[in-house]
Design an enzyme around this catalytic site. Structure first.
Site, short mmCIF file in Angstrom:
data_model
loop_
_atom_site.label_atom_id
_atom_site.label_comp_id
_atom_site.label_asym_id
_atom_site.label_seq_id
_atom_site.Cartn_x
_atom_site.Cartn_y
_atom_site.Cartn_z
N CYS A 177 0.84 -1.21 0.00
CA CYS A 177 0.00 0.00 0.00
C CYS A 177 0.88 1.26 0.00
O CYS A 177 1.82 1.37 0.78
CB CYS A 177 -0.91 0.00 1.24
SG CYS A 177 -1.99 1.43 1.29
N CYS A 219 0.68 4.99 6.78
CA CYS A 219 0.11 4.88 8.13
C CYS A 219 1.13 4.20 9.06
O CYS A 219 1.55 3.07 8.78
CB CYS A 219 -1.18 4.07 8.08
SG CYS A 219 -2.28 4.62 6.75
N CYS A 244 0.79 0.44 10.27
CA CYS A 244 0.30 -0.62 9.39
C CYS A 244 1.40 -1.46 8.75
O CYS A 244 2.32 -0.94 8.10
CB CYS A 244 -0.58 -0.01 8.30
SG CYS A 244 -1.40 -1.29 7.32
N CYS A 289 -16.35 -8.91 6.44
CA CYS A 289 -15.69 -7.63 6.14
C CYS A 289 -14.47 -7.86 5.26
O CYS A 289 -13.56 -8.59 5.66
CB CYS A 289 -15.22 -6.97 7.44
SG CYS A 289 -16.51 -6.79 8.66
N CYS A 300 -19.38 -5.85 4.51
CA CYS A 300 -18.64 -4.64 4.86
C CYS A 300 -17.37 -4.64 4.01
O CYS A 300 -16.81 -5.70 3.74
CB CYS A 300 -18.28 -4.67 6.35
SG CYS A 300 -17.28 -3.26 6.87
N CYS A 318 -18.98 2.77 9.14
CA CYS A 318 -18.20 2.16 10.22
C CYS A 318 -16.92 2.98 10.32
O CYS A 318 -16.13 3.01 9.38
CB CYS A 318 -17.89 0.70 9.85
SG CYS A 318 -16.74 -0.09 11.00
N ARG A 324 -17.31 -1.68 18.51
CA ARG A 324 -16.61 -2.91 18.12
C ARG A 324 -15.25 -3.00 18.81
O ARG A 324 -14.39 -2.14 18.63
CB ARG A 324 -16.42 -2.88 16.61
CG ARG A 324 -15.90 -4.14 16.00
CD ARG A 324 -15.75 -3.94 14.50
NE ARG A 324 -17.04 -3.65 13.88
CZ ARG A 324 -17.91 -4.58 13.51
NH1 ARG A 324 -17.63 -5.85 13.68
NH2 ARG A 324 -19.06 -4.25 12.96
N1 SAM Z 1 -6.56 0.58 3.43
C1 SAM Z 1 -7.81 0.83 4.02
C2 SAM Z 1 -7.79 2.02 4.93
O1 SAM Z 1 -6.77 2.30 5.54
O2 SAM Z 1 -8.83 2.66 5.08
C3 SAM Z 1 -8.40 -0.34 4.72
C4 SAM Z 1 -7.59 -1.29 5.58
S1 SAM Z 1 -6.88 -0.66 7.08
C5 SAM Z 1 -5.86 -2.02 7.53
C6 SAM Z 1 -8.20 -0.61 8.25
C7 SAM Z 1 -7.90 -0.11 9.64
O3 SAM Z 1 -7.22 -1.09 10.39
C8 SAM Z 1 -7.02 1.12 9.81
O4 SAM Z 1 -7.72 2.30 9.60
C9 SAM Z 1 -6.57 1.01 11.24
O5 SAM Z 1 -7.46 1.70 12.11
C10 SAM Z 1 -6.64 -0.50 11.52
N2 SAM Z 1 -5.29 -1.05 11.72
C11 SAM Z 1 -4.37 -1.28 10.78
N3 SAM Z 1 -3.22 -1.76 11.32
C12 SAM Z 1 -3.43 -1.84 12.66
C13 SAM Z 1 -2.62 -2.26 13.76
N4 SAM Z 1 -1.37 -2.67 13.61
N5 SAM Z 1 -3.17 -2.22 15.00
C14 SAM Z 1 -4.44 -1.80 15.17
N6 SAM Z 1 -5.24 -1.38 14.16
C15 SAM Z 1 -4.75 -1.40 12.92
FE1 SF4 Z 2 -2.70 1.25 3.46
FE2 SF4 Z 2 -2.51 0.15 5.85
FE3 SF4 Z 2 -2.89 2.75 5.65
FE4 SF4 Z 2 -4.89 1.07 4.96
S1 SF4 Z 2 -4.03 1.35 7.00
S2 SF4 Z 2 -4.19 2.88 3.84
S3 SF4 Z 2 -3.68 -0.63 4.13
S4 SF4 Z 2 -1.08 1.63 4.95
#
Ligand code: SAM
Ligand code: SF4
Ligand code: DTB
Length: 334
Positions: free
Chosen positions: A65, A69, A72, A109, A140, A200, A278
């Site tokens: 991606c 973030c 992530c 989801c 979802c 959500c 949740r």
């Molecule tokens: N890429 C899309 C986005 O960011 O909107 C969808 C997938 S993203 C993995 C969905 C959510 O998972 C993120 O917004 C974050 O809140 C949560 N998330 C991701 N990595 C995480 C982690 N290591 N610990 C807790 N929550 C996490």
């Molecule tokens: Fe990409 Fe992870 Fe950020 Fe979602 S949370 S936009 S998968 S880097």
């Protein structure tokens, strides 16, 4: 019209609206038992007692991606060793949904590691939504930013919920993610709402933030003209190779305190009485007692199965035993 300009819905009789940061800070400051007592009362006014909704996650497109973030594992900026994949075939997704249904889930989801889907992906995504719905499951998706026409196409396919987290307080957003803004997040939420899809949206605690930031996070959700129907509260899963995972590995004391996590759940419940709250990522390393306090605080939905998107989850056996021990039963579909 933007989310902030939409006309406020009529509050229910006795429902408290217009939450300020000060009022939310006051909730966080209360003696724990007072906070839990009110949260459980509010919970029982709006939701069936002792019932938990079960959802299952599937990563339909993993890793690679372009967003940064800091939490992530799927960001190209993370050195997490995750192998990037292409979008899964529709049939493989449907097989996985059938298994989730067999395991008692009522919502499926599907998550993709994208900044945003491309228009050419929409037909396959719409076919996934249609197929999962035909199995009698709620659907979802979480795919990153959506344009109005993409949101409309997914709504037409029957998408029930779209997950798009605000993640943290607006003033902390830039410390966690630099490749998009808090406003970008709200724009997609507007597009999702306008298309008639349930929203959500929640976020992550335990990223080294302050209490004030957690107050601002709950305030941003609760002060939306229409709060999200579903509010995931994730505890950071620290992944090696991510900015935040590595930071926490070096400073273990920065990890969220269990009781502070429970307070955050209670604040979400009290300020967003009608939403499903949740209990999301982080349960795998949470004791049953802490999870029980979260249910007392008004959490009424969990992710089941042994995997979230890429991180481990508690698993059906452990969850089945916990729910039985606490006398909690799975919620039937609405
Ligand atoms: N890429 C899309 C986005 O960011 O909107 C969808 C997938 S993203 C993995 C969905 C959510 O998972 C993120 O917004 C974050 O809140 C949560 N998330 C991701 N990595 C995480 C982690 N290591 N610990 C807790 N929550 C996490
Ligand atoms: Fe990409 Fe992870 Fe950020 Fe979602 S949370 S936009 S998968 S880097
Ligand atoms: C949300 O708020 N939590 C879920 C769901 N929305 C998509 C995802 C949690 C992801 C945890 C880290 C992982 O599995 O990679």
């Amino acid at each position: 019209m933007t989310l902030l300009q939409t006309i406020e819905r009529e509050p229910e009789v006795g429902e408290r609206v217009g939450w300020t940061r000060a009022a939310i800070a006051e909730l966080f400051d209360r003696p724990l038992l007072d906070l839990l007592f009110e949260a459980q009362q509010v919970h029982r006014e709006h939701h069936p007692a002792n019932q938990v909704q079960l959802s299952t996650l599937l990563s339909i497109k993993t890793g690679g991606c372009p967003e940064d973030c800091g939490y992530c594992s799927q960001s190209v900026k993370a050195d997490s060793g995750l192998k990037a994949t292409k979008l899964m075939d529709v049939q493989a997704v449907l097989q996985s949904a059938a298994q989730a249904k067999d395991h008692g889930s009522t919502r499926f989801c599907m998550g993709a590691a994208w900044r945003n889907p491309k228009d050419k992906d929409i037909p396959a995504l719409a076919a996934m939504v249609k197929g999962v719905r035909e199995m009698g499951l709620e659907t979802c998706m979480t795919l990153g930013m959506l344009t109005p026409s993409q949101a409309e196409a997914l709504a037409e396919a029957g998408l029930d919920y779209y997950n798009h987290n605000i993640d943290t307080a607006p003033e902390n957003y830039g410390n966690v993610i630099s490749t998009r803004t808090f406003e970008d997040r709200l724009d997609t939420l507007d597009n999702v709402r306008a298309a008639g899809i349930n929203v959500c949206s929640g976020g992550i605690v335990g990223m080294g933030e302050t209490r004030e930031t957690r107050v601002g996070f709950i305030h941003a959700l609760a002060s939306m003209p229409e709060p999200p129907e579903s509010v995931p509260i994730n505890a950071l899963v620290p992944v090696k190779g991510t900015v935040l995972g590595d930071m926490l590995a070096d400073t273990p004391l920065a990890r969220i305190d269990d009781i502070e996590f429970v307070r955050t759940v209670a604040a979400a419940r009290i300020t967003m009485p009608r939403s499903m709250v949740r209990l999301s990522a982080g349960r795998e390393s949470m004791s049953e007692s802490t999870q029980a306090l979260c249910f007392m605080a008004g959490a009424n939905s969990i992710f089941t199965g042994d995997k979230l998107l890429t991180a481990p989850n508690a698993g059906d056996d452990r969850d089945g035993a916990m729910l039985a021990k606490l006398g909690l039963t799975p919620m039937e579909m609405a």
